[in-house]
Scaffold this motif. Structure first.
Motif, PDB file in Angstrom:
ATOM      1  N   HIS A   1       0.816  -1.211   0.000  1.00 49.98           N
ATOM      2  CA  HIS A   1       0.000   0.000   0.000  1.00 49.98           C
ATOM      3  C   HIS A   1       0.855   1.268   0.000  1.00 49.98           C
ATOM      4  O   HIS A   1       0.489   2.256  -0.645  1.00 49.98           O
TER       5      HIS A   1
ATOM      6  N   ALA B   1       0.659   3.968  -2.929  1.00 47.91           N
ATOM      7  CA  ALA B   1       0.361   5.358  -2.580  1.00 47.91           C
ATOM      8  C   ALA B   1       1.436   6.294  -3.141  1.00 47.91           C
ATOM      9  O   ALA B   1       1.123   7.383  -3.628  1.00 47.91           O
ATOM     10  N   ALA B   2       2.669   5.858  -3.094  1.00 49.97           N
ATOM     11  CA  ALA B   2       3.762   6.693  -3.591  1.00 49.97           C
ATOM     12  C   ALA B   2       3.722   6.833  -5.115  1.00 49.97           C
ATOM     13  O   ALA B   2       4.057   7.886  -5.651  1.00 49.97           O
ATOM     14  N   GLN B   3       3.296   5.787  -5.808  1.00 55.66           N
ATOM     15  CA  GLN B   3       3.291   5.789  -7.273  1.00 55.66           C
ATOM     16  C   GLN B   3       1.977   6.288  -7.864  1.00 55.66           C
ATOM     17  O   GLN B   3       1.931   6.604  -9.053  1.00 55.66           O
ATOM     18  N   GLY B   4       0.941   6.300  -7.068  1.00 53.55           N
ATOM     19  CA  GLY B   4      -0.359   6.734  -7.574  1.00 53.55           C
ATOM     20  C   GLY B   4      -0.959   5.697  -8.504  1.00 53.55           C
ATOM     21  O   GLY B   4      -0.624   4.516  -8.438  1.00 53.55           O
ATOM     22  N   PRO B   5      -1.829   6.123  -9.391  1.00 55.19           N
ATOM     23  CA  PRO B   5      -2.533   5.164 -10.249  1.00 55.19           C
ATOM     24  C   PRO B   5      -1.657   4.583 -11.370  1.00 55.19           C
ATOM     25  O   PRO B   5      -2.119   3.765 -12.148  1.00 55.19           O
ATOM     26  N   SER B   6      -0.392   4.978 -11.434  1.00 55.55           N
ATOM     27  CA  SER B   6       0.464   4.508 -12.512  1.00 55.55           C
ATOM     28  C   SER B   6       0.944   3.072 -12.324  1.00 55.55           C
ATOM     29  O   SER B   6       1.492   2.480 -13.248  1.00 55.55           O
TER      30      SER B   6
END
Length: 58
Positions: free
Chosen positions: A7, A11-16
């Motif tokens: 998680h 969260a750090a990468q976002g939706p990518s």
């Protein structure tokens, strides 16, 4: 512990970054000896993707 790291990475990468990719990266960070298994799974998934694509897309 794996879920928390998963998680945090997502969260750090976002939706990518898809869940499956994040999970694989976290697992390989914990157990790098599983790399051959992950590579075989990626090859199999890629082969299935190519076989399902329209003939003009290959």
């Amino acid at each position: 512990m794996t879920q928390r790291r998963l998680h945090c990475l997502m969260a750090a990468q976002g939706p990518s970054i898809p869940y499956e990719v994040a999970w694989t990266l976290v697992r390989l960070g914990q157990k790098p000896e599983e790399l051959p298994f992950a590579q075989a799974a990626w090859r199999q998934a890629a082969a299935q993707t190519v076989s399902r694509s329209p003939k003009g897309m290959q």
